[in-house]
Design a protein around this motif. Structure first.
Motif, PDB file in Angstrom:
ATOM      1  N   ARG A 153       0.846  -1.201   0.000  1.00  0.00           N
ATOM      2  CA  ARG A 153       0.000   0.000   0.000  1.00  0.00           C
ATOM      3  C   ARG A 153       0.878   1.246   0.000  1.00  0.00           C
ATOM      4  O   ARG A 153       1.725   1.422   0.883  1.00  0.00           O
ATOM      5  CB  ARG A 153      -0.928   0.005   1.211  1.00  0.00           C
ATOM      6  CG  ARG A 153      -1.886   1.180   1.247  1.00  0.00           C
ATOM      7  CD  ARG A 153      -2.841   1.090   2.411  1.00  0.00           C
ATOM      8  NE  ARG A 153      -3.773   2.215   2.445  1.00  0.00           N
ATOM      9  CZ  ARG A 153      -4.871   2.290   1.717  1.00  0.00           C
ATOM     10  NH1 ARG A 153      -5.194   1.291   0.921  1.00  0.00           N
ATOM     11  NH2 ARG A 153      -5.655   3.353   1.797  1.00  0.00           N
ATOM     12  N   ASP A 198       2.250   4.901   0.571  1.00  0.00           N
ATOM     13  CA  ASP A 198       2.043   5.946   1.576  1.00  0.00           C
ATOM     14  C   ASP A 198       2.902   7.186   1.344  1.00  0.00           C
ATOM     15  O   ASP A 198       2.656   8.226   1.956  1.00  0.00           O
ATOM     16  CB  ASP A 198       2.258   5.417   3.003  1.00  0.00           C
ATOM     17  CG  ASP A 198       3.651   4.856   3.235  1.00  0.00           C
ATOM     18  OD1 ASP A 198       4.540   5.069   2.381  1.00  0.00           O
ATOM     19  OD2 ASP A 198       3.858   4.197   4.270  1.00  0.00           O
ATOM     20  N   THR A 203      -4.808   7.298  -3.475  1.00  0.00           N
ATOM     21  CA  THR A 203      -3.742   7.829  -2.628  1.00  0.00           C
ATOM     22  C   THR A 203      -2.798   8.696  -3.444  1.00  0.00           C
ATOM     23  O   THR A 203      -2.306   9.720  -2.963  1.00  0.00           O
ATOM     24  CB  THR A 203      -2.963   6.672  -1.977  1.00  0.00           C
ATOM     25  OG1 THR A 203      -3.857   5.881  -1.189  1.00  0.00           O
ATOM     26  CG2 THR A 203      -1.846   7.188  -1.087  1.00  0.00           C
ATOM     27  N   LYS A 221      -4.244  12.128  -3.825  1.00  0.00           N
ATOM     28  CA  LYS A 221      -4.184  12.889  -2.575  1.00  0.00           C
ATOM     29  C   LYS A 221      -2.761  13.339  -2.278  1.00  0.00           C
ATOM     30  O   LYS A 221      -2.538  14.479  -1.828  1.00  0.00           O
ATOM     31  CB  LYS A 221      -4.737  12.039  -1.428  1.00  0.00           C
ATOM     32  CG  LYS A 221      -6.226  11.741  -1.570  1.00  0.00           C
ATOM     33  CD  LYS A 221      -6.708  10.742  -0.525  1.00  0.00           C
ATOM     34  CE  LYS A 221      -8.181  10.398  -0.731  1.00  0.00           C
ATOM     35  NZ  LYS A 221      -8.644   9.347   0.206  1.00  0.00           N
TER      36      LYS A 221
END
Length: 535
Positions: A124, A126, A161, A164
């Motif tokens: 994922r 980050d 993500t 963002k």
């Protein structure tokens, strides 16, 4: 050079990875999941002719065998059939209806044997950082690590993500439409035909509006969608079961056929469009860049077109160095195409979903509305047509020898049979997606002769020399005919299948100018990456 990092392992991300690999560009796919998809028959997609062909070309799988190409389309209002279309009777190509997990499964299987693509599961994203020379991404999870890439593409869905982290706004409207969905095995009176039924004559229960769509799937399975009224009314399992029985009874003359309920859900449609699709070396594609899907339109179609558009441009710069105009054209072309469909849907929605008022003053209301909805479901008209790139910054200007054909400049080409350079007969779409430009000569009569008899005759040597001199690899193809093209017309086609230009005969200077414009203009030896910096 570092691989392209693709964030998200849905259909769009996997398609982009395969498309890059077919053009000898390595990629890393960051998959936040376990690497497999849950089978859901209530989650299906409708693919148009161009996107179905793209997936079949990349996967080598005849997807039509795993889905259903509609035999026909039927629109009803109350008890009246408003429109009936049979695709075998020349009504155009039939859409392909298929479960989404089947599509992703075929893409994953194709990637399993692809040495240029690494799929990192349970990864994922980050953190993302970029600088003039590349992009660095960090993933958390059991195998959390840093990844280095030349470019990064966010294909990570509506809650992206990547979007963002790059601080890109995603304005639009929430819950434009909601549908209750059920997948069930049963028999309906219209085998293999899709059905849109508006204001059915039978009494309905619960929070349901008067519109039902039925789409066939393999093995006697159907997906049924009921339009829900505005608001947040809860659709309970009991209400949905009641609606299933009422609908089946109404369609079968008062008797309820046996059925097996396989899957259910509620599908909410949003309309959103990202302000930017590019931030330096970072791009957005698919649901990360846009959300649409009202009135029968299909968002995955546009996501796959994003991947097809971006892949050849990334491949070009990966192999030959930065070309900012070419990379910028991805946002210009694709965002404009999706924005046009969103505008069309927003203009039509008040007419189709409003009650009274404006609707009552529209002449031919019922049939006009039915035609609009049919366009959306069948991929036609302003609601459904694939986008054209006539106003693209890559479009060549002022070509003296340009002539019109039935395909507008910037639109997808018609899939005609062609003769390849090795003398084999193939479909034009089979030659797309390899990174090369396509040069198509329309030469009636060549199909009855072996290639060796005409490859060195007439205008062929001069055309072959002009193709060899182009600023990008190109494949020379010959067709007996092309819609609207006179003999000896020469068509230049982009790697994603959009027409660049059609020329009246062999015009080396115009052909070279058109190819150069398609690549973003003359290459610059030292060109810095636009918009670089830490994110």
């Amino acid at each position: 050079m570092d691989p392209v990092i693709i964030v998200g392992a849905g259909p769009v991300g996997l398609t982009l990875a395969l498309a890059l690999a077919r053009q000898e560009v390595p990629a890393v796919v960051l998959d936040e999941g376990p690497g497999k998809d849950e089978p859901r028959l209530a989650r299906t997609v409708v693919l148009r002719e161009d996107t179905a062909a793209l997936l079949e070309r990349l996967t080598g799988v005849p997807l039509a065998e795993a889905g259903v190409r509609w035999a026909g389309w039927r629109s009803m209002r109350r008890k009246q059939v408003m429109r009936a279309i049979t695709f075998e009777d020349g009504a155009g190509p039939a859409p392909l209806h298929i479960a989404q997990h089947v599509v992703t499964g075929a893409l994953r299987a194709a990637l399993d044997g692809e040495p240029l693509v690494k799929v990192a599961v349970d990864s994922r994203l980050d953190t993302v950082e970029q600088e003039p020379s590349g992009v660095t991404a960090h993933t958390r999870g059991p195998k959390g690590t840093w990844w280095r890439g030349s470019y990064l593409v966010g294909c990570d869905g509506p809650r992206s993500t990547v979007r963002k982290l790059t601080d890109i706004r995603f304005p639009g409207r929430t819950a434009v439409e909601r549908h209750a969905v059920a997948a069930l095995r049963t028999e309906l009176p219209w085998p293999d035909e899709a059905l849109l039924h508006r204001t059915p004559p039978w009494r309905t229960s619960g929070p349901f509006a008067g519109e039902i769509t039925a789409r066939p799937l393999p093995e006697g399975v159907w997906r049924l969608d009921w339009l829900l009224p505005p608001g947040k009314d809860l659709v309970t399992p009991e209400l949905l079961l009641t609606r299933v029985r009422e609908t089946l009874t109404g369609w079968n003359g008062g008797s309820t056929p046996s059925y097996e309920l396989l899957d259910t859900g509620v599908h909410t449609v949003h309309h959103r469009l990202a302000r930017r699709w590019r931030a330096g070396r970072i791009f957005l594609a698919g649901d990360a860049a846009h959300l649409l899907g009202t009135l029968g339109t299909q968002g995955l179609d546009e996501g796959l077109r994003d991947a097809d558009n971006l892949a050849w441009k990334l491949a070009r710069v990966w192999h030959h160095g930065p070309q900012e105009a070419l990379l910028d054209s991805y946002q210009t072309e694709r965002r404009a195409a999706v924005a046009a469909r969103l505008r069309a849907a927003d203009q039509v929605l008040p007419l189709l979903r409003g009650g009274g008022g404006l609707r009552s003053y529209v002449p031919g209301t019922a049939r006009g509305h039915d035609a609009l909805l049919t366009d959306g479901h069948l991929g036609r008209g302003p609601l459904g047509d694939p986008g054209t790139y006539a106003d693209s910054p890559l479009a060549p200007r002022h070509l003296e020898a340009e002539v019109p054909v039935d395909t507008p400049v910037g639109a997808p080409v018609t899939d005609v049979r062609v003769t390849a350079e090795d003398g084999s007969f193939v479909q034009l779409r089979d030659r797309l997606g390899r990174g090369a430009l396509l040069v198509l000569l329309v030469a009636p009569g060549t199909g009855v002769w072996e290639r060796k008899h005409w490859a060195t005759a007439g205008i062929m040597p001069r055309l072959a020399a002009a193709v060899a001199a182009l600023p990008h690899p190109a494949e020379l193809l010959v067709a007996e005919e092309y819609p609207g093209a006179a003999p000896h017309t020469v068509l230049l086609v982009r790697p994603d299948g959009h027409l660049v230009t059609a020329l009246n005969g062999v015009r080396p200077a115009d052909l070279y100018a058109a190819a150069e414009a398609t690549l973003g203009g003359p290459a610059k030896k030292a060109e810095a990456s636009a918009g670089s910096g830490a994110v």
